[in-house]
Scaffold this motif. Sequence first.
Motif, PDB file in Angstrom:
ATOM      1  N   ALA A 207     -35.137   9.852 -58.721  1.00  0.00           N
ATOM      2  CA  ALA A 207     -36.535  10.195 -58.998  1.00  0.00           C
ATOM      3  C   ALA A 207     -37.303  10.433 -57.705  1.00  0.00           C
ATOM      4  CB  ALA A 207     -37.190   9.090 -59.816  1.00  0.00           C
ATOM      5  N   SER A 208     -37.054   9.598 -56.701  1.00  0.00           N
ATOM      6  CA  SER A 208     -37.715   9.775 -55.405  1.00  0.00           C
ATOM      7  C   SER A 208     -37.354  11.116 -54.783  1.00  0.00           C
ATOM      8  CB  SER A 208     -37.323   8.645 -54.452  1.00  0.00           C
ATOM      9  OG  SER A 208     -37.820   7.409 -54.908  1.00  0.00           O
ATOM     10  N   HIS A 209     -36.100  11.500 -54.906  1.00  0.00           N
ATOM     11  CA  HIS A 209     -35.651  12.784 -54.377  1.00  0.00           C
ATOM     12  C   HIS A 209     -36.378  13.937 -55.072  1.00  0.00           C
ATOM     13  CE1 HIS A 209     -32.827  15.831 -52.824  1.00  0.00           C
ATOM     14  NE2 HIS A 209     -32.899  16.357 -54.040  1.00  0.00           N
ATOM     15  N   LEU A 210     -36.514  13.843 -56.395  1.00  0.00           N
ATOM     16  CA  LEU A 210     -37.148  14.926 -57.150  1.00  0.00           C
ATOM     17  C   LEU A 210     -38.639  15.028 -56.845  1.00  0.00           C
ATOM     18  CD1 LEU A 210     -35.247  14.394 -60.517  1.00  0.00           C
ATOM     19  CD2 LEU A 210     -34.858  16.196 -58.810  1.00  0.00           C
ATOM     20  N   ILE A 211     -39.274  13.893 -56.596  1.00  0.00           N
ATOM     21  CA  ILE A 211     -40.679  13.931 -56.196  1.00  0.00           C
ATOM     22  C   ILE A 211     -40.809  14.505 -54.781  1.00  0.00           C
ATOM     23  CG2 ILE A 211     -42.621  12.449 -55.549  1.00  0.00           C
ATOM     24  CD1 ILE A 211     -42.050  10.825 -58.066  1.00  0.00           C
ATOM     25  N   ALA A 212     -39.876  14.162 -53.920  1.00  0.00           N
ATOM     26  CA  ALA A 212     -39.888  14.732 -52.565  1.00  0.00           C
ATOM     27  C   ALA A 212     -39.712  16.250 -52.606  1.00  0.00           C
ATOM     28  CB  ALA A 212     -38.785  14.098 -51.722  1.00  0.00           C
ATOM     29  N   MET A 213     -39.034  16.744 -53.636  1.00  0.00           N
ATOM     30  CA  MET A 213     -38.872  18.187 -53.791  1.00  0.00           C
ATOM     31  C   MET A 213     -40.172  18.862 -54.234  1.00  0.00           C
ATOM     32  SD  MET A 213     -35.830  19.148 -52.939  1.00  0.00           S
ATOM     33  CE  MET A 213     -35.720  20.764 -53.705  1.00  0.00           C
ATOM     34  N   GLY A 214     -41.131  18.057 -54.759  1.00  0.00           N
ATOM     35  CA  GLY A 214     -42.421  18.624 -55.120  1.00  0.00           C
ATOM     36  C   GLY A 214     -42.884  18.370 -56.538  1.00  0.00           C
ATOM     37  N   ALA A 215     -42.032  17.751 -57.385  1.00  0.00           N
ATOM     38  CA  ALA A 215     -42.458  17.442 -58.749  1.00  0.00           C
ATOM     39  C   ALA A 215     -43.613  16.449 -58.715  1.00  0.00           C
ATOM     40  CB  ALA A 215     -41.296  16.873 -59.559  1.00  0.00           C
ATOM     41  N   GLY A 216     -44.590  16.632 -59.598  1.00  0.00           N
ATOM     42  CA  GLY A 216     -45.723  15.717 -59.613  1.00  0.00           C
ATOM     43  C   GLY A 216     -45.304  14.306 -59.972  1.00  0.00           C
ATOM     44  N   LYS A 217     -44.671  14.164 -61.144  1.00  0.00           N
ATOM     45  CA  LYS A 217     -44.202  12.867 -61.625  1.00  0.00           C
ATOM     46  C   LYS A 217     -42.883  13.077 -62.342  1.00  0.00           C
ATOM     47  CE  LYS A 217     -48.982  11.415 -61.957  1.00  0.00           C
ATOM     48  NZ  LYS A 217     -50.126  11.035 -62.811  1.00  0.00           N
ATOM     49  N   VAL A 218     -42.068  12.035 -62.375  1.00  0.00           N
ATOM     50  CA  VAL A 218     -40.731  12.139 -62.966  1.00  0.00           C
ATOM     51  C   VAL A 218     -40.555  11.026 -63.986  1.00  0.00           C
ATOM     52  CG1 VAL A 218     -38.245  12.016 -62.516  1.00  0.00           C
ATOM     53  CG2 VAL A 218     -39.750  13.211 -60.901  1.00  0.00           C
ATOM     54  N   ILE A 219     -40.018  11.383 -65.146  1.00  0.00           N
ATOM     55  CA  ILE A 219     -39.622  10.399 -66.152  1.00  0.00           C
ATOM     56  C   ILE A 219     -38.151  10.638 -66.445  1.00  0.00           C
ATOM     57  CG2 ILE A 219     -39.996   9.460 -68.459  1.00  0.00           C
ATOM     58  CD1 ILE A 219     -42.809  10.759 -68.375  1.00  0.00           C
ATOM     59  N   ILE A 220     -37.297   9.707 -66.046  1.00  0.00           N
ATOM     60  CA  ILE A 220     -35.869   9.814 -66.352  1.00  0.00           C
ATOM     61  C   ILE A 220     -35.602   8.998 -67.606  1.00  0.00           C
ATOM     62  CG2 ILE A 220     -33.501   9.399 -65.575  1.00  0.00           C
ATOM     63  CD1 ILE A 220     -34.455   9.693 -62.717  1.00  0.00           C
ATOM     64  N   THR A 221     -35.155   9.662 -68.668  1.00  0.00           N
ATOM     65  CA  THR A 221     -34.838   8.939 -69.898  1.00  0.00           C
ATOM     66  C   THR A 221     -33.449   8.327 -69.775  1.00  0.00           C
ATOM     67  OG1 THR A 221     -34.053  10.991 -70.944  1.00  0.00           O
ATOM     68  CG2 THR A 221     -36.354  10.374 -71.302  1.00  0.00           C
ATOM     69  N   LEU A 222     -33.343   7.069 -70.198  1.00  0.00           N
ATOM     70  CA  LEU A 222     -32.134   6.264 -69.969  1.00  0.00           C
ATOM     71  C   LEU A 222     -31.493   5.781 -71.272  1.00  0.00           C
ATOM     72  CD1 LEU A 222     -33.676   4.082 -67.109  1.00  0.00           C
ATOM     73  CD2 LEU A 222     -32.200   6.088 -66.822  1.00  0.00           C
ATOM     74  N   GLY A 223     -31.731   6.491 -72.367  1.00  0.00           N
ATOM     75  CA  GLY A 223     -31.134   6.098 -73.641  1.00  0.00           C
ATOM     76  C   GLY A 223     -31.636   4.743 -74.092  1.00  0.00           C
ATOM     77  N   ALA A 224     -30.690   3.881 -74.464  1.00  0.00           N
ATOM     78  CA  ALA A 224     -31.049   2.552 -74.953  1.00  0.00           C
ATOM     79  C   ALA A 224     -31.726   1.696 -73.887  1.00  0.00           C
ATOM     80  CB  ALA A 224     -29.798   1.843 -75.473  1.00  0.00           C
ATOM     81  N   GLN A 225     -31.616   2.109 -72.611  1.00  0.00           N
ATOM     82  CA  GLN A 225     -32.246   1.356 -71.523  1.00  0.00           C
ATOM     83  C   GLN A 225     -33.698   1.777 -71.286  1.00  0.00           C
ATOM     84  OE1 GLN A 225     -30.417  -1.186 -70.322  1.00  0.00           O
ATOM     85  NE2 GLN A 225     -28.977  -0.426 -71.868  1.00  0.00           N
ATOM     86  N   GLY A 226     -34.213   2.687 -72.118  1.00  0.00           N
ATOM     87  CA  GLY A 226     -35.618   3.071 -71.992  1.00  0.00           C
ATOM     88  C   GLY A 226     -35.819   4.260 -71.076  1.00  0.00           C
ATOM     89  N   SER A 227     -36.739   4.145 -70.136  1.00  0.00           N
ATOM     90  CA  SER A 227     -37.023   5.245 -69.219  1.00  0.00           C
ATOM     91  C   SER A 227     -37.556   4.694 -67.907  1.00  0.00           C
ATOM     92  CB  SER A 227     -38.038   6.214 -69.827  1.00  0.00           C
ATOM     93  OG  SER A 227     -39.281   5.566 -70.034  1.00  0.00           O
ATOM     94  N   LEU A 228     -37.445   5.518 -66.886  1.00  0.00           N
ATOM     95  CA  LEU A 228     -37.984   5.185 -65.567  1.00  0.00           C
ATOM     96  C   LEU A 228     -39.080   6.183 -65.240  1.00  0.00           C
ATOM     97  CD1 LEU A 228     -37.699   3.515 -62.866  1.00  0.00           C
ATOM     98  CD2 LEU A 228     -36.404   5.503 -62.035  1.00  0.00           C
ATOM     99  N   PHE A 229     -40.282   5.684 -64.942  1.00  0.00           N
ATOM    100  CA  PHE A 229     -41.412   6.527 -64.556  1.00  0.00           C
ATOM    101  C   PHE A 229     -41.630   6.399 -63.057  1.00  0.00           C
ATOM    102  CE2 PHE A 229     -46.038   6.757 -63.676  1.00  0.00           C
ATOM    103  CZ  PHE A 229     -46.241   8.097 -63.984  1.00  0.00           C
ATOM    104  N   ALA A 230     -41.760   7.531 -62.387  1.00  0.00           N
ATOM    105  CA  ALA A 230     -42.005   7.537 -60.941  1.00  0.00           C
ATOM    106  C   ALA A 230     -43.144   8.502 -60.641  1.00  0.00           C
ATOM    107  CB  ALA A 230     -40.749   7.961 -60.190  1.00  0.00           C
TER     108      ALA A 230
END
Length: 305
Positions: A207-230
């Motif tokens: 997620a940090s890499h994708l934000i460094a590329m210029g994305a405003g915010k990142v939400i990685i969906t993790l299935g049964a583990q929920g999601s990570l918001f950055a």
Amino acid sequence: MPANVVVIGSLNMDLVTRAPRLPNGGETLIGHSFATVSGGKGANQAVAAARLGAQVAMVGCVGNDAYGVQLRDALLAEGIDCQAVTTVEDSSGVALIVVDDNSQNAIVIVAGANGAMTPAVIDRFDAVLQAADVIICQLEIPDATVGYALKRGRELGKIMILNPAPASRPLPADWYSSIDYLIPNESEAAALSGLPVDSLAAAERAASHLIAMGAGKVIITLGAQGSLFANGTGFEHCQAPTVKAVDTTAAGDTFVGGFAAALASGKAESEAIRFGQVAAALSVTRAGAQPSIPVLSDVQGFKSA
């Protein structure tokens, strides 16, 4: 009412066969069942947003065949504005799906009319985009059209969501500055970042890499583990509701549509993520893609198991 969520993307007819196992090369198997089900990531996300409270318009292409009529009718039945669903001289997009008794599947997608989605189609329906609050894109239409749609949405000042599915390689670098919310799953985050995503810590690095590329915010969906918001200043791990899963088909599409609907209704990011997660959790308790997507009252009345 003008649509407050616009989905630019694919419409496919899913041709689903269930069989004891996946066939080997040159082998003929006797299957259990066959069904045709309206799908495509764009259409699934449009249906999810509509069922979960948004006014939705779909921008896409279908073929001049029976599937095209069925795909359009399925959206109209959900109250989705289809003025920008264009019929072209081609077959409609299809997904040929074989599912075995262990729920493993093999899928072949033929783009068909989805390949006719060009920047000119976006221009033709620019008024639809202008009326939106939130615009959603995915990757089942030509890349040039996705990039054009992202840029135009940014010019119009809309909230831009990209669900990079199916992703097998990094995105064009000039897309990132037009993305407010980039929402990949684990494998897509790995493909985009070039980093393994096999733990929560690894997801944070991706997620940090994708934000460094210029994305405003990142939400990685993790299935049964929920999601990570950055958001570039920190991370939030959002736990998934506890349910008994039956079929995970379209869970990601349901999350994206639900998240977009919640944002368009004025919910805060954290509320919108929770809303999307509950909707996705409910979807996995039911079989199928669009048939599994819940309605607003289901989410409002949800109690975790």
